[in-house]
Scaffold this motif. Structure first.
Motif, PDB file in Angstrom:
ATOM      1  N   SER A   1       0.808  -1.223   0.000  1.00 41.32           N
ATOM      2  CA  SER A   1       0.000   0.000   0.000  1.00 41.32           C
ATOM      3  C   SER A   1       0.843   1.276   0.000  1.00 41.32           C
ATOM      4  CB  SER A   1      -0.933  -0.001   1.213  1.00 41.32           C
ATOM      5  OG  SER A   1      -0.172  -0.012   2.413  1.00 41.32           O
ATOM      6  N   SER A   2       2.161   1.155   0.091  1.00 38.41           N
ATOM      7  CA  SER A   2       3.030   2.341   0.134  1.00 38.41           C
ATOM      8  C   SER A   2       3.065   3.028  -1.217  1.00 38.41           C
ATOM      9  CB  SER A   2       4.454   1.965   0.547  1.00 38.41           C
ATOM     10  OG  SER A   2       4.495   1.586   1.888  1.00 38.41           O
ATOM     11  N   GLY A   3       2.918   4.327  -1.178  1.00 35.18           N
ATOM     12  CA  GLY A   3       2.972   5.125  -2.397  1.00 35.18           C
ATOM     13  C   GLY A   3       4.355   5.665  -2.672  1.00 35.18           C
ATOM     14  N   HIS A   4       4.425   6.553  -3.628  1.00 33.92           N
ATOM     15  CA  HIS A   4       5.704   7.111  -4.077  1.00 33.92           C
ATOM     16  C   HIS A   4       6.439   7.882  -2.991  1.00 33.92           C
ATOM     17  CE1 HIS A   4       4.040  11.205  -4.483  1.00 33.92           C
ATOM     18  NE2 HIS A   4       2.939  10.593  -4.886  1.00 33.92           N
ATOM     19  N   ASN A   5       5.732   8.420  -2.011  1.00 36.00           N
ATOM     20  CA  ASN A   5       6.396   9.168  -0.938  1.00 36.00           C
ATOM     21  C   ASN A   5       6.957   8.270   0.153  1.00 36.00           C
ATOM     22  OD1 ASN A   5       6.030  11.748  -1.989  1.00 36.00           O
ATOM     23  ND2 ASN A   5       3.988  11.919  -1.124  1.00 36.00           N
ATOM     24  N   SER A   6       6.462   7.052   0.261  1.00 30.20           N
ATOM     25  CA  SER A   6       6.921   6.115   1.284  1.00 30.20           C
ATOM     26  C   SER A   6       7.895   5.087   0.730  1.00 30.20           C
ATOM     27  CB  SER A   6       5.743   5.376   1.912  1.00 30.20           C
ATOM     28  OG  SER A   6       4.877   6.272   2.554  1.00 30.20           O
ATOM     29  N   ALA A   7       7.606   4.573  -0.445  1.00 31.42           N
ATOM     30  CA  ALA A   7       8.440   3.546  -1.067  1.00 31.42           C
ATOM     31  C   ALA A   7       9.395   4.209  -2.062  1.00 31.42           C
ATOM     32  CB  ALA A   7       7.567   2.503  -1.744  1.00 31.42           C
ATOM     33  N   THR A   8      10.178   5.137  -1.566  1.00 37.10           N
ATOM     34  CA  THR A   8      11.016   5.961  -2.445  1.00 37.10           C
ATOM     35  C   THR A   8      12.089   5.163  -3.173  1.00 37.10           C
ATOM     36  OG1 THR A   8      12.346   6.546  -0.517  1.00 37.10           O
ATOM     37  CG2 THR A   8      10.633   8.098  -1.176  1.00 37.10           C
ATOM     38  N   PHE A   9      12.672   4.174  -2.522  1.00 42.51           N
ATOM     39  CA  PHE A   9      13.697   3.366  -3.175  1.00 42.51           C
ATOM     40  C   PHE A   9      13.082   2.544  -4.309  1.00 42.51           C
ATOM     41  CE2 PHE A   9      16.527  -0.596  -2.735  1.00 42.51           C
ATOM     42  CZ  PHE A   9      17.364  -0.184  -3.767  1.00 42.51           C
ATOM     43  N   ALA A  10      11.952   1.910  -4.060  1.00 46.99           N
ATOM     44  CA  ALA A  10      11.260   1.152  -5.113  1.00 46.99           C
ATOM     45  C   ALA A  10      10.865   2.070  -6.256  1.00 46.99           C
ATOM     46  CB  ALA A  10      10.029   0.452  -4.528  1.00 46.99           C
ATOM     47  N   PHE A  11      10.466   3.292  -5.938  1.00 53.56           N
ATOM     48  CA  PHE A  11      10.093   4.254  -6.974  1.00 53.56           C
ATOM     49  C   PHE A  11      11.306   4.592  -7.831  1.00 53.56           C
ATOM     50  CE2 PHE A  11       8.701   8.273  -8.805  1.00 53.56           C
ATOM     51  CZ  PHE A  11       7.383   7.993  -9.136  1.00 53.56           C
ATOM     52  N   ARG A  12      12.462   4.779  -7.199  1.00 51.16           N
ATOM     53  CA  ARG A  12      13.703   5.042  -7.950  1.00 51.16           C
ATOM     54  C   ARG A  12      14.027   3.880  -8.882  1.00 51.16           C
ATOM     55  NH1 ARG A  12      17.740   8.702  -6.302  1.00 51.16           N
ATOM     56  NH2 ARG A  12      17.075   9.995  -4.575  1.00 51.16           N
ATOM     57  N   LEU A  13      13.893   2.658  -8.363  1.00 47.16           N
ATOM     58  CA  LEU A  13      14.163   1.482  -9.181  1.00 47.16           C
ATOM     59  C   LEU A  13      13.209   1.428 -10.374  1.00 47.16           C
ATOM     60  CD1 LEU A  13      14.709  -1.134  -6.328  1.00 47.16           C
ATOM     61  CD2 LEU A  13      16.468  -0.227  -7.873  1.00 47.16           C
ATOM     62  N   ALA A  14      11.937   1.706 -10.139  1.00 46.77           N
ATOM     63  CA  ALA A  14      10.945   1.698 -11.221  1.00 46.77           C
ATOM     64  C   ALA A  14      11.261   2.776 -12.254  1.00 46.77           C
ATOM     65  CB  ALA A  14       9.542   1.893 -10.645  1.00 46.77           C
ATOM     66  N   ARG A  15      11.702   3.927 -11.799  1.00 42.62           N
ATOM     67  CA  ARG A  15      12.105   4.996 -12.731  1.00 42.62           C
ATOM     68  C   ARG A  15      13.238   4.512 -13.636  1.00 42.62           C
ATOM     69  NH1 ARG A  15      10.771  10.258 -12.832  1.00 42.62           N
ATOM     70  NH2 ARG A  15       9.743  11.257 -11.083  1.00 42.62           N
ATOM     71  N   GLN A  16      14.219   3.873 -13.033  1.00 42.34           N
ATOM     72  CA  GLN A  16      15.367   3.395 -13.797  1.00 42.34           C
ATOM     73  C   GLN A  16      14.938   2.346 -14.824  1.00 42.34           C
ATOM     74  OE1 GLN A  16      18.214   0.887 -11.760  1.00 42.34           O
ATOM     75  NE2 GLN A  16      19.895   1.883 -12.856  1.00 42.34           N
ATOM     76  N   ILE A  17      14.129   1.399 -14.408  1.00 39.54           N
ATOM     77  CA  ILE A  17      13.697   0.310 -15.289  1.00 39.54           C
ATOM     78  C   ILE A  17      12.861   0.825 -16.454  1.00 39.54           C
ATOM     79  CG2 ILE A  17      12.190  -1.729 -15.378  1.00 39.54           C
ATOM     80  CD1 ILE A  17      13.289  -2.324 -12.491  1.00 39.54           C
ATOM     81  N   THR A  18      11.964   1.778 -16.178  1.00 35.90           N
ATOM     82  CA  THR A  18      11.078   2.297 -17.223  1.00 35.90           C
ATOM     83  C   THR A  18      11.705   3.415 -18.043  1.00 35.90           C
ATOM     84  OG1 THR A  18      10.061   3.890 -15.713  1.00 35.90           O
ATOM     85  CG2 THR A  18       9.003   1.707 -15.908  1.00 35.90           C
ATOM     86  N   GLY A  19      12.848   3.921 -17.592  1.00 35.52           N
ATOM     87  CA  GLY A  19      13.495   5.022 -18.298  1.00 35.52           C
ATOM     88  C   GLY A  19      12.880   6.375 -17.999  1.00 35.52           C
ATOM     89  N   LYS A  20      11.973   6.421 -17.045  1.00 35.56           N
ATOM     90  CA  LYS A  20      11.327   7.688 -16.661  1.00 35.56           C
ATOM     91  C   LYS A  20      12.111   8.301 -15.499  1.00 35.56           C
ATOM     92  CE  LYS A  20       6.920   6.484 -18.562  1.00 35.56           C
ATOM     93  NZ  LYS A  20       7.217   6.967 -19.874  1.00 35.56           N
ATOM     94  N   ILE A  21      13.306   8.739 -15.808  1.00 37.03           N
ATOM     95  CA  ILE A  21      14.266   9.192 -14.803  1.00 37.03           C
ATOM     96  C   ILE A  21      14.022  10.632 -14.367  1.00 37.03           C
ATOM     97  CG2 ILE A  21      16.725   9.537 -14.334  1.00 37.03           C
ATOM     98  CD1 ILE A  21      15.995   6.600 -14.767  1.00 37.03           C
ATOM     99  N   THR A  22      13.757  11.511 -15.306  1.00 34.96           N
ATOM    100  CA  THR A  22      13.697  12.937 -15.029  1.00 34.96           C
ATOM    101  C   THR A  22      12.319  13.366 -14.544  1.00 34.96           C
ATOM    102  OG1 THR A  22      15.305  13.256 -16.795  1.00 34.96           O
ATOM    103  CG2 THR A  22      14.184  15.212 -15.993  1.00 34.96           C
TER     104      THR A  22
END
Length: 136
Positions: free
Chosen positions: A49-70
């Motif tokens: 249930s953690s969102g982007h503000n709580s699961a920040t590390f997972a969000f970073r990983l997802a950004r890297q994988i999807t190429g949505k870095i910026t």
């Protein structure tokens, strides 16, 4: 580094309240964080249930994988938008599960200044690729 790693699911009852923590996969050290509530913070990184503000590390990983870095700083492309996007959202869910299975080490440090310095020192020493100390 002398601590025997655990996972978020196997956190011991007698762990410290505040300090720094390290997420690793095998011999690869990925991310260092600091907090005054280690158990809760580690759980927040990977709770379904953690969102982007709580699961920040997972969000970073997802950004890297999807190429949505910026970051876009617009509604379309915002963190909230990405979290619910049909391509990004499922990857974010997968990365929360991935983080839940990572090895975790932690060390007690109640002083906020020492926490900040220790976080940076460990990140630089281990070369954690997902720490970012840029000004935003």
């Amino acid at each position: 580094m002398k601590m025997e790693p655990v996972t978020v699911a196997t956190l011991p009852k007698d762990m410290p309240t505040s300090g720094i923590y390290l997420f690793s996969e095998g011999d690869e050290h990925l991310y260092v964080g600091r907090t005054n509530t280690i158990r809760k913070r580690l759980q927040n990184h990977c709770r379904p249930s953690s969102g982007h503000n709580s699961a920040t590390f997972a969000f970073r990983l997802a950004r890297q994988i999807t190429g949505k870095i910026t970051a876009t700083y617009t509604e379309k492309g915002s963190r909230e938008y990405l979290q619910s996007h049909p391509e990004f959202g499922p990857v974010f869910i997968e990365q929360r599960a991935r983080v839940r299975n990572m090895s975790v080490r932690y060390v007690s440090e109640p002083d906020p200044m020492r926490q900040a310095l220790l976080e940076m020192y460990v990140s630089v020493s281990l070369g954690t690729p997902h720490n970012d100390f840029d000004n935003h």
